[in-house]
Design a protein around this motif. Structure first.
Motif, PDB file in Angstrom:
ATOM      1  N   TYR A   1      11.588  22.108  -1.458  1.00 42.56           N
ATOM      2  CA  TYR A   1      10.744  22.100  -0.268  1.00 42.56           C
ATOM      3  C   TYR A   1      10.343  23.507   0.162  1.00 42.56           C
ATOM      4  N   ASP A   2       9.120  23.621   0.627  1.00 39.16           N
ATOM      5  CA  ASP A   2       8.599  24.844   1.235  1.00 39.16           C
ATOM      6  C   ASP A   2       7.950  24.465   2.562  1.00 39.16           C
ATOM      7  N   LYS A   3       7.995  25.373   3.536  1.00 39.69           N
ATOM      8  CA  LYS A   3       7.522  25.056   4.887  1.00 39.69           C
ATOM      9  C   LYS A   3       6.050  24.659   4.935  1.00 39.69           C
ATOM     10  N   GLN A   4       5.284  25.021   3.907  1.00 43.67           N
ATOM     11  CA  GLN A   4       3.864  24.641   3.900  1.00 43.67           C
ATOM     12  C   GLN A   4       3.675  23.121   3.806  1.00 43.67           C
TER      13      GLN A   4
ATOM     14  N   VAL B   1      15.189  13.413   7.921  1.00 48.57           N
ATOM     15  CA  VAL B   1      16.375  13.984   7.255  1.00 48.57           C
ATOM     16  C   VAL B   1      16.151  15.425   6.810  1.00 48.57           C
ATOM     17  N   LEU B   2      14.937  15.931   6.970  1.00 47.19           N
ATOM     18  CA  LEU B   2      14.586  17.246   6.438  1.00 47.19           C
ATOM     19  C   LEU B   2      15.411  18.371   7.045  1.00 47.19           C
ATOM     20  N   ASP B   3      15.428  18.485   8.367  1.00 47.46           N
ATOM     21  CA  ASP B   3      16.092  19.626   9.003  1.00 47.46           C
ATOM     22  C   ASP B   3      17.592  19.632   8.729  1.00 47.46           C
ATOM     23  N   GLU B   4      18.203  18.459   8.732  1.00 43.14           N
ATOM     24  CA  GLU B   4      19.631  18.381   8.428  1.00 43.14           C
ATOM     25  C   GLU B   4      19.899  18.880   7.010  1.00 43.14           C
ATOM     26  N   ALA B   5      19.001  18.550   6.084  1.00 47.38           N
ATOM     27  CA  ALA B   5      19.156  19.020   4.708  1.00 47.38           C
ATOM     28  C   ALA B   5      18.983  20.530   4.609  1.00 47.38           C
ATOM     29  N   LEU B   6      18.027  21.070   5.356  1.00 46.04           N
ATOM     30  CA  LEU B   6      17.756  22.510   5.301  1.00 46.04           C
ATOM     31  C   LEU B   6      18.908  23.323   5.889  1.00 46.04           C
ATOM     32  N   GLU B   7      19.652  22.728   6.795  1.00 46.11           N
ATOM     33  CA  GLU B   7      20.752  23.438   7.450  1.00 46.11           C
ATOM     34  C   GLU B   7      22.073  23.327   6.695  1.00 46.11           C
ATOM     35  N   ASP B   8      22.113  22.534   5.645  1.00 48.87           N
ATOM     36  CA  ASP B   8      23.346  22.280   4.894  1.00 48.87           C
ATOM     37  C   ASP B   8      23.255  22.970   3.538  1.00 48.87           C
ATOM     38  N   GLU B   9      24.174  23.882   3.246  1.00 45.76           N
ATOM     39  CA  GLU B   9      24.139  24.622   1.991  1.00 45.76           C
ATOM     40  C   GLU B   9      24.385  23.734   0.772  1.00 45.76           C
ATOM     41  N   ASN B  10      24.905  22.548   0.980  1.00 49.61           N
ATOM     42  CA  ASN B  10      25.162  21.633  -0.134  1.00 49.61           C
ATOM     43  C   ASN B  10      23.983  20.707  -0.437  1.00 49.61           C
TER      44      ASN B  10
END
Length: 286
Positions: A15-18, A42-51
């Motif tokens: 994913y890229d912010k564009q 579910v995007l933001d939760e995924a971006l905040e999790d290093e796993n």
């Protein structure tokens, strides 16, 4: 660094912010919403999790046609899977782009893409609701094996699927009925790789059983994983093309038959062993 993998007319990439606006406008039908969350949920939760790694699927016009999350070390409730695994989660195709074969292409390239994102991981899992037959038939065509069934998931029975990323697999292999077998006592299924016949499986129907009489792969393709991928796809093929078949069966003669590892790796279960032969079965309706 952005990971990317192209197959035919689609590209999978991280994913890229564009692409946030496109995910905001991502559409799923009311029925599909039962099985999967919208990407933006579910995007933001995924971006905040290093796993976790969020990923988009693009067509040749750079439009977002699909989305999924790769989650390493994830443990789905109710299943005992190894710690060093990757789960595919929140996988969906934008409703506006469904019906064009994008889902099939995405699943065919997914194993190679996962290996690029998580090169040290060998186990790939996903969970699907049992009543979502269209999805799990797709996963089986892509080589995933049904590993377990949980009777009580969030919305009912669900199924766990597994793919060994160390095993060889052939993403473009297709099973095709051989018309010449209509007049024969056997049903012959050709193994087609990029439009070329590379082998066949001969089947014989006996009441509610389908007996594998022969599995043949051309010598030049025997080390490429064609046979294993074909056997993994066979249950889905049988469900679509044969009525009232409940079990696929094969009997191997001799104590150390060379095909024994092939059927074991293809999720067939050994049901009978004698000094002279052993029988393997796969139930196609769970």
């Amino acid at each position: 660094m952005t990971k990317s993998k192209r197959f035919d007319d689609i590209t999978i990439q991280s994913y890229d912010k564009q692409y946030r606006d496109a995910l905001n406008n991502f559409e799923l039908s009311e029925r599909q919403r039962i099985y999967s969350s919208l990407p933006i949920e579910v995007l933001d939760e995924a971006l905040e999790d290093e796993n976790r790694v969020a990923n988009v699927v693009l067509n040749t016009q750079d439009e977002v046609i699909g989305f999924f999350v790769l989650h390493k070390h994830y443990q789905h409730e109710g299943y005992d899977t190894p710690e060093e695994v990757v789960y595919v989660r929140s996988l969906s195709i934008n409703e506006r782009y469904q019906g064009h074969g994008y889902g099939t292409k995405m699943m065919m390239i997914l194993p190679q893409y996962v290996q690029e994102v998580f090169p040290r991981f060998n186990h790939l899992y996903l969970v699907v609701d049992a009543e979502n037959a269209a999805a799990w038939n797709l996963y089986e065509r892509a080589g995933f094996m049904h590993a377990a069934t949980k009777e009580e998931g969030p919305i009912g029975k669900e199924r766990l699927y597994y793919l060994d990323l160390d095993a060889k697999y052939v993403s473009s292999l297709k099973l095709q009925y051989q018309e010449a077998s209509i007049s024969s006592t056997f049903d012959v299924v050709d193994l087609m790789l990029n439009g070329e016949k590379v082998g066949f499986i001969a089947l014989e129907q006996f009441e509610h059983r389908l007996i594998i009489r022969s599995v043949y792969v051309d010598e030049s393709y025997q080390s490429t994983g064609v046979a294993q991928n074909a056997l993994r796809q066979l249950a889905t093929y049988v469900r679509k093309n044969f009525e009232d078949i409940k079990v696929i069966e094969v009997t191997l003669f001799g104590p150390n038959h060379q095909l024994k590892p092939l059927f074991e790796k293809s999720n067939f279960v050994e049901t009978m062993v004698t000094d002279d032969y052993r029988t393997f079965e796969k139930y196609i309706n769970y």
